[in-house]
Design an enzyme around this catalytic site. Sequence first.
Site, PDB file in Angstrom:
ATOM      1  N   ASP A 119       0.873  -1.172   0.000  1.00 45.23           N
ATOM      2  CA  ASP A 119       0.000   0.000   0.000  1.00 45.23           C
ATOM      3  C   ASP A 119       0.911   1.223   0.000  1.00 45.23           C
ATOM      4  O   ASP A 119       1.393   1.637   1.044  1.00 45.23           O
ATOM      5  CB  ASP A 119      -0.886  -0.023   1.259  1.00 45.23           C
ATOM      6  CG  ASP A 119      -1.816   1.174   1.326  1.00 45.23           C
ATOM      7  OD1 ASP A 119      -2.227   1.669   0.261  1.00 45.23           O
ATOM      8  OD2 ASP A 119      -2.123   1.622   2.446  1.00 45.23           O
ATOM      9  N   GLU A 163      -1.104  -1.175  -4.801  1.00 41.83           N
ATOM     10  CA  GLU A 163      -2.355  -0.433  -4.970  1.00 41.83           C
ATOM     11  C   GLU A 163      -2.208   0.570  -6.096  1.00 41.83           C
ATOM     12  O   GLU A 163      -1.210   1.286  -6.184  1.00 41.83           O
ATOM     13  CB  GLU A 163      -2.754   0.277  -3.672  1.00 41.83           C
ATOM     14  CG  GLU A 163      -4.118   0.942  -3.782  1.00 41.83           C
ATOM     15  CD  GLU A 163      -4.625   1.447  -2.441  1.00 41.83           C
ATOM     16  OE1 GLU A 163      -4.879   0.619  -1.543  1.00 41.83           O
ATOM     17  OE2 GLU A 163      -4.760   2.671  -2.279  1.00 41.83           O
ATOM     18  N   ASP A 215      -1.889   0.200   9.664  1.00 45.67           N
ATOM     19  CA  ASP A 215      -1.677   0.563   8.266  1.00 45.67           C
ATOM     20  C   ASP A 215      -1.269  -0.639   7.421  1.00 45.67           C
ATOM     21  O   ASP A 215      -1.535  -0.698   6.223  1.00 45.67           O
ATOM     22  CB  ASP A 215      -0.584   1.637   8.156  1.00 45.67           C
ATOM     23  CG  ASP A 215      -1.021   2.929   8.826  1.00 45.67           C
ATOM     24  OD1 ASP A 215      -1.942   3.560   8.317  1.00 45.67           O
ATOM     25  OD2 ASP A 215      -0.425   3.289   9.860  1.00 45.67           O
TER      26      ASP A 215
END
Lengths: 210, 210
Positions: free
Chosen positions: A7, A68, A141
């Site tokens: 990410d 992502e 996260d």
Amino acid sequence: MRVLGVDPGLTRCGWGVIDGLPGRKAKLVAVGVVRTDPDLPLAQRLLQVADGLTAVLRECLPDAVAVERVFARNDVSTIMGTAQASGIAMMLAAQHGLPVATHTPSEVKAAVTGNGRADKAQVTLMITKILGLAQAPKPADAADGLALAVCHLWRGGPTALAAGQDTAYHADPLASVAGSAGAPTAAQTAWARAAAAARAQPKEWRVPAR
Amino acid sequence: MRVLGVDPGLTRCGWGVIDGLPGRKAKLVAVGVVRTDPDLPLAQRLLQVADGLTAVLRECLPDAVAVERVFARNDVSTIMGTAQASGIAMMLAAQHGLPVATHTPSEVKAAVTGNGRADKAQVTLMITKILGLAQAPKPADAADGLALAVCHLWRGGPTALAAGQDTAYHADPLASVAGSAGAPTAAQTAWARAAAAARAQPKEWRVPAR
């Protein structure tokens, strides 16, 4: 098959590595966040991201990397740093000879929760269940990195990997929630068998030292 | 001081290397364009950019790197690839231990032509004059890399380098058009003297093989 999900972010770049094969339960390998110092010059921060992800690639030895997909959107204050971090993640994966796929945030949410507009808490909850963890992955996260890896494993894995192209996504919320990739094609089955034969037993959960 | 200027792009990444010191005429070292294959997956193209710029860094051994600053703008179709290429350029510079500065397109145009809204032909014409070239640098895209290097040398060089921070820009079109950096400060003079003493004679114009 071992998948690294990234990410991308400049301040916090979440990542997660899982092992899995079509029709089997995915297993957590490692999870973490690469952090950078906001007081450093941008180039130094990008190097910290690169160094952190390089360490993960070398330590966890994934077979594929899912990143992502970053869109140009309204929040221009952070978009450039996110785009730059994602470019570095993709370049490093290619540098290590690994196939790279990108998935949009809604694709990842749909794959993991069955709802493309699920919130962060729902994604974290489902990732915890899917991987059979005793508690939610920390730091929070990093759950997004794991969600990307799970999405990739269930969605576009073998076929996209063989082609070496960005992964096309085909929604199938039922299969995602059930924790199964559905009926694999003959090619997927053959690919999975070959990958399993070539790979040693999955390692235990470990987080590479930073 | 030897400066590498990079005009980031995914299809064509222009670069140029110049030698110069405050108050002296800048000299071309090498110029080129890293091209990538649009038919390849994005990760492979970003790796081609990284490999090309790494070759330039190792061959030309610059003291500093200047990269065009990328803004979120209307043309979203190419902005992500440009941002990713710029991030890779900055990261590689930091990886090679080099200070990195960014300059906006209008800063570069103002520094080289005295007009922040100069067109591509004007920039190329002035770069040809500034570097005393018999003909315009080719390929044409690479002139932007040279313009970035010239802008950096004249504008933010030594002071910004010492700080290792992104370069602040102070417009001074007269000095730029005259081809001089104006009166250097005592610190700049000292820095330039040390750099000159530590460096061998500039190499001749050469373009690293791709």
